[in-house]
Every structure is written in structure tokens, then in C-alpha cells.
Design a protein around this motif. Structure first.
Motif, PDB file in Angstrom:
ATOM      1  N   UNK A 143      47.068  -9.978  16.458  1.00  0.00           N
ATOM      2  CA  UNK A 143      47.997 -10.659  15.563  1.00  0.00           C
ATOM      3  C   UNK A 143      49.260  -9.859  15.273  1.00  0.00           C
ATOM      4  N   UNK A 144      49.120  -8.542  15.139  1.00  0.00           N
ATOM      5  CA  UNK A 144      50.277  -7.708  14.788  1.00  0.00           C
ATOM      6  C   UNK A 144      50.190  -6.372  15.519  1.00  0.00           C
ATOM      7  N   UNK A 145      50.387  -6.383  16.827  1.00  0.00           N
ATOM      8  CA  UNK A 145      50.240  -5.154  17.620  1.00  0.00           C
ATOM      9  C   UNK A 145      51.168  -4.017  17.187  1.00  0.00           C
ATOM     10  N   UNK A 146      52.307  -4.367  16.547  1.00  0.00           N
ATOM     11  CA  UNK A 146      53.241  -3.328  16.112  1.00  0.00           C
ATOM     12  C   UNK A 146      52.663  -2.468  14.987  1.00  0.00           C
ATOM     13  N   UNK A 147      51.636  -3.002  14.326  1.00  0.00           N
ATOM     14  CA  UNK A 147      51.000  -2.251  13.238  1.00  0.00           C
ATOM     15  C   UNK A 147      49.669  -1.619  13.648  1.00  0.00           C
ATOM     16  N   UNK A 148      49.388  -1.611  14.941  1.00  0.00           N
ATOM     17  CA  UNK A 148      48.090  -1.114  15.403  1.00  0.00           C
ATOM     18  C   UNK A 148      47.853   0.327  14.965  1.00  0.00           C
ATOM     19  N   UNK A 149      48.791   1.220  15.264  1.00  0.00           N
ATOM     20  CA  UNK A 149      48.580   2.640  14.961  1.00  0.00           C
ATOM     21  C   UNK A 149      48.519   2.887  13.459  1.00  0.00           C
ATOM     22  N   UNK A 150      49.315   2.148  12.694  1.00  0.00           N
ATOM     23  CA  UNK A 150      49.262   2.288  11.240  1.00  0.00           C
ATOM     24  C   UNK A 150      47.884   1.881  10.715  1.00  0.00           C
ATOM     25  N   UNK A 151      47.381   0.749  11.221  1.00  0.00           N
ATOM     26  CA  UNK A 151      46.062   0.295  10.800  1.00  0.00           C
ATOM     27  C   UNK A 151      44.980   1.283  11.228  1.00  0.00           C
ATOM     28  N   UNK A 152      45.094   1.798  12.454  1.00  0.00           N
ATOM     29  CA  UNK A 152      44.089   2.736  12.957  1.00  0.00           C
ATOM     30  C   UNK A 152      44.046   4.000  12.098  1.00  0.00           C
ATOM     31  N   UNK A 153      45.207   4.520  11.721  1.00  0.00           N
ATOM     32  CA  UNK A 153      45.271   5.720  10.884  1.00  0.00           C
ATOM     33  C   UNK A 153      44.668   5.438   9.509  1.00  0.00           C
ATOM     34  N   UNK A 154      45.016   4.275   8.929  1.00  0.00           N
ATOM     35  CA  UNK A 154      44.463   3.910   7.627  1.00  0.00           C
ATOM     36  C   UNK A 154      42.951   3.741   7.702  1.00  0.00           C
ATOM     37  N   UNK A 155      42.481   3.114   8.768  1.00  0.00           N
ATOM     38  CA  UNK A 155      41.037   2.922   8.956  1.00  0.00           C
ATOM     39  C   UNK A 155      40.331   4.266   9.053  1.00  0.00           C
TER      40      UNK A 155
END
Length: 248
Positions: free
Chosen positions: A26-38
Motif C-alpha cells: 500500500x505504501x512502499x515509500x514508508x517500508x523502511x520507516x515501518x520496518x525500523x519502527x517495528x
């Protein structure tokens, strides 16, 4: 000293894969941000659980002091076999970290060889493009993490038995042990001890948790053993590999 249950690990694993697949689709541009937060959330959960389990209770709840050793680390340094055990522990840790590089190789190989054919097949049977993208990434993450889980679980078993919690100093109370003035390990009927008088240590192990190995070095090893036995702990039954063979 304790580890999450297998059920908890599976739920966290699958939940993480589904969430990352959704974000990637849905939002590949936020993948790394989400991964770091996770990653931060998972590490925070583990740290909080560890602190909660090792929190030192009030002095009134610990019972009487049975034994105190302020120089355990100095005695440990005299144990020639300890360095070999710590080298093995370090080697297994580096091998676990090495799986990160293997994961990068697998992701690159999958994207180059399998991603496009699977995407084409899914597109031919599913009209919703977002759903296709979600399944693309879900399948990719499931396959790669599944492949990596095989050596990971194999090494995790070895790492659990090789991982030693080495007390620099310790105080034995009737209810448990305070290690390095920071950690508290309560005694239970699920524990047993390994007695090594020549190497001057007693190791407290769990009969249900392979990762629980608390090693207590002291010069007066026979005195410490008597205190441990007075608490009702029994000697561990070990197999040839040095692992607990069965419950006592």
C-alpha cells in the motif's frame, strides 16, 4: 533468563510478516520507516519483559542471605575451559548475525528469478491489483523467512545450550539469586544444578528452558553446594552432550 513461548514467537513472526506485506503493497515509500519502527517496538517489548522478569523484589521477600560471593569473576578467569566455551558462544552469535547477509542474497535472488512469474500468475487469477501486490510480498517474505528459519532454529538450539550467564558477583537468598546487583533469578522446582568442584562453579539450569544457564563461581564451592541443596534443588541428569536428559 526466560524466553517467549513458541506460540508467542509464531504470532509475532506471522503478524510482522502480514503487517510488512501490507505496508509494502500500500505504501512502499514508508517500508523502511515501518520496518525500523517495528524493530524498535519488538526490542522494546523484549527489553520490558526482561526487566520485568529480572526485577529485584524487596529485601523482605528474598528471605535470608545464604551465600555471598563478591569475587566470582576473578575465580572464573582461572577456569581454562571457560575461554573455549565463550569462544563457542561468540562463534554461534556471529553465525546468527551472518544470516542477515544470507537474507539479503535470498531477497535479491527471489526478486530476480521468482517475483515476476508469481506476480504474473496471481494477476491472471485475481483482478484486484492491491491484493496481488500484497500476496506478492506475503509469499516472498514467507518463503525467505521459512528458508532462514531452518538454520536459525538449528543454531538457536545450540546457542541456547552454549549461552552462559556468567555472574561477576552474586548473592544467594532463600528465594533466589541476585546477580551483579542487577538481575534476580528466582528458584523453582523446575531447576537443577550442575556441580563442578574442580572448576569451582555451580551452574543453575532449567529443566524446561534450555537457555537458562546461570554459572556461579566461588572458591568455597562445597559450601555453596550445601546451600543450594538445602533449598531443595537436585543435581541435573546430563547426557553425553552435556544437556539435561530428563526431568528429575
Amino acid at each position: 533468563m526466560r524466553q517467549p513461548s513458541r506460540k508467542t514467537n509464531i504470532v509475532m513472526w506471522q503478524g510482522g510478516i502480514i503487517a510488512i506485506s501490507l505496508v509494502t503493497a500500500l505504501a512502499p515509500q514508508y517500508f523502511w520507516l515501518f520496518f525500523i519502527l517495528y524493530f524498535i517496538i519488538i526490542m522494546g517489548f523484549m527489553l520490558r519483559s526482561s526487566r520485568k522478569m529480572s526485577k529485584i523484589p524487596p529485601r523482605s521477600e528474598l528471605g535470608n542471605i545464604l551465600y555471598k560471593e563478591p569475587q566470582a569473576i576473578k575465580i572464573a578467569l582461572l577456569d581454562k575451559k571457560l575461554s573455549d566455551e565463550l569462544k563457542q558462544q561468540f562463534k554461534l552469535t556471529m553465525m546468527m548475525l551472518g544470516l542477515t547477509f544470507v537474507a539479503l542474497i535470498l531477497f535479491s535472488a527471489y526478486r530476480a528469478l521468482a517475483f515476476a512469474p508469481i506476480h504474473s500468475y496471481l494477476s491472471s487469477i485475481i483482478e484486484n491489483e492491491v491484493l496481488v501486490l500484497f500476496l506478492d510480498y506475503l509469499i516472498m517474505y514467507e518463503i525467505i523467512t521459512g528458508i532462514l528459519s531452518l538454520p536459525r532454529f538449528a543454531m538457536w538450539g545450540k546457542m541456547a545450550t552454549a549461552n552462559i550467564m556468567l555472574a561477576q558477583k552474586f548473592t544467594v537468598y532463600r528465594k533466589g539469586v541476585i546477580v551483579n546487583d542487577r538481575f534476580y533469578i528466582p528458584f523453582s522446582n523446575e531447576q537443577c544444578y550442575v556441580y563442578e568442584p574442580k572448576r569451582r562453579f555451580i551452574e543453575i539450569r532449567s529443566m524446561t528452558n534450555k537457555g537458562m544457564r546461570l554459572r556461579l563461581y566461588t572458591e568455597s564451592i562445597s559450601s555453596l553446594m550445601e546451600k543450594i541443596k538445602s533449598l531443595g534443588l537436585k543435581e541435573c541428569i546430563l547426557n553425553e552432550a552435556g544437556q539435561i536428559e530428563e526431568k528429575i
